[in-house]
Design a protein around this motif. Structure first.
Motif, PDB file in Angstrom:
ATOM      1  N   MET A 147     -27.451 -43.389  39.695  1.00 53.36           N
ATOM      2  CA  MET A 147     -28.115 -43.678  40.461  1.00 53.36           C
ATOM      3  C   MET A 147     -28.328 -45.648  40.592  1.00 53.36           C
ATOM      4  SD  MET A 147     -32.546 -43.307  41.655  1.00 53.36           S
ATOM      5  CE  MET A 147     -33.003 -44.876  40.696  1.00 53.36           C
ATOM      6  N   GLY A 148     -28.268 -45.740  39.798  1.00 57.39           N
ATOM      7  CA  GLY A 148     -28.905 -47.760  39.311  1.00 57.39           C
ATOM      8  C   GLY A 148     -26.905 -48.254  39.877  1.00 57.39           C
ATOM      9  N   SER A 149     -25.898 -47.421  39.828  1.00 55.84           N
ATOM     10  CA  SER A 149     -24.234 -48.275  40.307  1.00 55.84           C
ATOM     11  C   SER A 149     -24.677 -48.286  41.690  1.00 55.84           C
ATOM     12  CB  SER A 149     -23.967 -47.696  39.179  1.00 55.84           C
ATOM     13  OG  SER A 149     -22.869 -45.972  39.258  1.00 55.84           O
ATOM     14  N   ILE A 150     -25.111 -47.199  42.453  1.00 55.96           N
ATOM     15  CA  ILE A 150     -25.084 -46.573  43.188  1.00 55.96           C
ATOM     16  C   ILE A 150     -25.852 -48.205  44.444  1.00 55.96           C
ATOM     17  CG2 ILE A 150     -25.230 -45.610  45.879  1.00 55.96           C
ATOM     18  CD1 ILE A 150     -23.884 -43.932  43.745  1.00 55.96           C
ATOM     19  N   ILE A 151     -27.205 -48.176  44.007  1.00 56.44           N
ATOM     20  CA  ILE A 151     -27.847 -48.257  45.091  1.00 56.44           C
ATOM     21  C   ILE A 151     -27.664 -50.130  44.195  1.00 56.44           C
ATOM     22  CG2 ILE A 151     -30.106 -49.136  45.026  1.00 56.44           C
ATOM     23  CD1 ILE A 151     -31.163 -45.839  44.632  1.00 56.44           C
ATOM     24  N   GLU A 156     -28.359 -56.074  45.314  1.00 61.48           N
ATOM     25  CA  GLU A 156     -28.182 -57.176  44.451  1.00 61.48           C
ATOM     26  C   GLU A 156     -27.250 -57.987  45.353  1.00 61.48           C
ATOM     27  OE1 GLU A 156     -28.033 -57.149  40.495  1.00 61.48           O
ATOM     28  OE2 GLU A 156     -30.252 -56.728  40.566  1.00 61.48           O
ATOM     29  N   LYS A 157     -26.136 -57.464  45.507  1.00 69.05           N
ATOM     30  CA  LYS A 157     -24.874 -58.204  45.824  1.00 69.05           C
ATOM     31  C   LYS A 157     -25.066 -58.578  47.604  1.00 69.05           C
ATOM     32  CE  LYS A 157     -22.542 -57.838  42.151  1.00 69.05           C
ATOM     33  NZ  LYS A 157     -23.694 -57.646  41.050  1.00 69.05           N
ATOM     34  N   LEU A 158     -25.133 -57.798  48.349  1.00 71.48           N
ATOM     35  CA  LEU A 158     -25.115 -57.403  49.646  1.00 71.48           C
ATOM     36  C   LEU A 158     -26.676 -58.100  50.620  1.00 71.48           C
ATOM     37  CD1 LEU A 158     -23.243 -54.167  50.294  1.00 71.48           C
ATOM     38  CD2 LEU A 158     -22.333 -57.095  50.321  1.00 71.48           C
ATOM     39  N   GLN A 159     -28.066 -57.873  49.770  1.00 69.50           N
ATOM     40  CA  GLN A 159     -28.948 -57.680  50.222  1.00 69.50           C
ATOM     41  C   GLN A 159     -29.775 -56.817  50.755  1.00 69.50           C
ATOM     42  OE1 GLN A 159     -31.180 -60.588  48.503  1.00 69.50           O
ATOM     43  NE2 GLN A 159     -29.052 -60.643  47.062  1.00 69.50           N
ATOM     44  N   ASN A 160     -28.623 -56.398  50.763  1.00 71.69           N
ATOM     45  CA  ASN A 160     -29.455 -54.573  51.615  1.00 71.69           C
ATOM     46  C   ASN A 160     -29.752 -53.318  50.793  1.00 71.69           C
ATOM     47  OD1 ASN A 160     -29.916 -53.294  53.977  1.00 71.69           O
ATOM     48  ND2 ASN A 160     -27.557 -53.351  54.519  1.00 71.69           N
ATOM     49  N   TRP A 161     -30.928 -53.305  50.168  1.00 71.48           N
ATOM     50  CA  TRP A 161     -31.166 -51.745  49.541  1.00 71.48           C
ATOM     51  C   TRP A 161     -31.047 -51.388  50.662  1.00 71.48           C
ATOM     52  CZ3 TRP A 161     -31.789 -52.456  44.186  1.00 71.48           C
ATOM     53  CH2 TRP A 161     -32.375 -53.012  43.439  1.00 71.48           C
ATOM     54  N   GLN A 162     -31.850 -50.946  51.705  1.00 72.87           N
ATOM     55  CA  GLN A 162     -31.764 -49.971  52.281  1.00 72.87           C
ATOM     56  C   GLN A 162     -30.285 -49.176  52.916  1.00 72.87           C
ATOM     57  OE1 GLN A 162     -33.068 -51.622  55.800  1.00 72.87           O
ATOM     58  NE2 GLN A 162     -35.381 -51.102  54.880  1.00 72.87           N
ATOM     59  N   LEU A 163     -29.535 -49.812  52.542  1.00 71.37           N
ATOM     60  CA  LEU A 163     -28.110 -49.338  52.867  1.00 71.37           C
ATOM     61  C   LEU A 163     -27.681 -48.398  51.407  1.00 71.37           C
ATOM     62  CD1 LEU A 163     -25.731 -49.069  54.466  1.00 71.37           C
ATOM     63  CD2 LEU A 163     -24.516 -51.003  53.497  1.00 71.37           C
ATOM     64  N   GLY A 164     -28.620 -49.051  50.200  1.00 69.66           N
ATOM     65  CA  GLY A 164     -28.062 -48.478  48.494  1.00 69.66           C
ATOM     66  C   GLY A 164     -29.013 -46.883  48.492  1.00 69.66           C
ATOM     67  N   PHE A 165     -29.877 -47.545  49.365  1.00 66.88           N
ATOM     68  CA  PHE A 165     -31.125 -46.134  49.754  1.00 66.88           C
ATOM     69  C   PHE A 165     -30.059 -44.949  49.935  1.00 66.88           C
ATOM     70  CE2 PHE A 165     -34.489 -48.463  48.400  1.00 66.88           C
ATOM     71  CZ  PHE A 165     -34.037 -48.780  47.329  1.00 66.88           C
ATOM     72  N   LEU A 166     -29.661 -45.159  51.051  1.00 64.27           N
ATOM     73  CA  LEU A 166     -29.319 -44.573  52.240  1.00 64.27           C
ATOM     74  C   LEU A 166     -27.783 -43.558  51.091  1.00 64.27           C
ATOM     75  CD1 LEU A 166     -29.574 -42.985  55.049  1.00 64.27           C
ATOM     76  CD2 LEU A 166     -27.799 -44.630  55.916  1.00 64.27           C
ATOM     77  N   CYS A 167     -26.809 -44.621  50.621  1.00 59.21           N
ATOM     78  CA  CYS A 167     -25.689 -44.573  50.429  1.00 59.21           C
ATOM     79  C   CYS A 167     -26.528 -43.330  48.821  1.00 59.21           C
ATOM     80  CB  CYS A 167     -25.227 -45.222  49.452  1.00 59.21           C
ATOM     81  SG  CYS A 167     -24.007 -46.068  50.590  1.00 59.21           S
ATOM     82  N   ILE A 168     -26.957 -43.272  48.122  1.00 63.10           N
ATOM     83  CA  ILE A 168     -27.700 -42.073  47.319  1.00 63.10           C
ATOM     84  C   ILE A 168     -27.873 -41.094  48.047  1.00 63.10           C
ATOM     85  CG2 ILE A 168     -29.958 -43.174  46.664  1.00 63.10           C
ATOM     86  CD1 ILE A 168     -27.460 -42.626  43.981  1.00 63.10           C
ATOM     87  N   LEU A 169     -28.683 -41.015  49.283  1.00 67.39           N
ATOM     88  CA  LEU A 169     -29.290 -39.743  49.607  1.00 67.39           C
ATOM     89  C   LEU A 169     -27.865 -39.156  50.267  1.00 67.39           C
ATOM     90  CD1 LEU A 169     -31.731 -39.652  51.932  1.00 67.39           C
ATOM     91  CD2 LEU A 169     -29.477 -38.867  52.900  1.00 67.39           C
TER      92      LEU A 169
END
Length: 174
Positions: A147-151, A156-169
């Motif tokens: 989870m951490g390595s995807i989100i 942190e790098k792209l400043q887009n936490w929402q995209l990380g949450f969508l990817c983990i989903l």
């Protein structure tokens, strides 16, 4: 296909017992943080168990009779299952049914415990340690790393936490 005399297997009984044990204990555990086995708890578990066994039995009988009567109605389903792209077709069918939920909950949801899991990974990732310099085994270690390595890279790098949450989903759906 014949209806066999043994409609419900031992695994059905186990599932029908484990579910009420968890369902009846969960509300009290969420409110108080502890689990108590009382007479009322056991009585409720027995009632829910009997209800689930009856529902399971009725559904299985209904499906068995339906399959016997209407074997020809499963032509589309058999075509999908026997296709060389069956995994793709089944994934698309599941995704179609999940899409309204994904859309309603965009970008994804994390409960308070999952936020703790993510913060544990971020703390470990940034400073090399967490509480008292070690990872906690409160959460599954591999799940925390995945989870951490995807989100985290998205956040942190792209400043887009929402995209990380969508990817983990989507990762957890697959």
């Amino acid at each position: 296909m014949m209806i066999t005399k043994k409609v419900i297997t031992i695994s059905d009984y186990i599932i029908c017992l484990v579910l009420p044990l968890a369902m009846v204990a969960a509300p009290f555990y969420i409110i108080t943080g502890r689990c108590e086995f009382t007479v009322a708890y056991l009585f409720t578990v027995i009632i829910v168990f009997i209800g689930l066994v009856l529902i399971d039995y009725l559904i299985r009988i209904s499906i068995s009779k339906s399959v016997q009567k209407r074997q020809s109605n499963f032509i589309i389903w058999n075509t999908i299952i026997n296709s060389k792209y069956s995994v793709l077709w089944l994934t698309l069918i599941i995704l179609v049914f999940w899409f309204p939920i994904i859309f309603a909950l965009y970008p994804g949801t994390l409960i308070n415990d999952t936020w703790g899991q993510l913060s544990e990974y971020i703390r470990y990732y940034n400073i090399g340690g967490t509480y008292y310099g070690r990872l906690s085994d409160h959460h599954p270690f591999v799940d925390t790393l995945i989870m951490g390595s995807i989100i985290t890279p998205f956040g942190e790098k792209l400043q887009n936490w929402q995209l990380g949450f969508l990817c983990i989903l989507f990762f957890k759906l697959s």
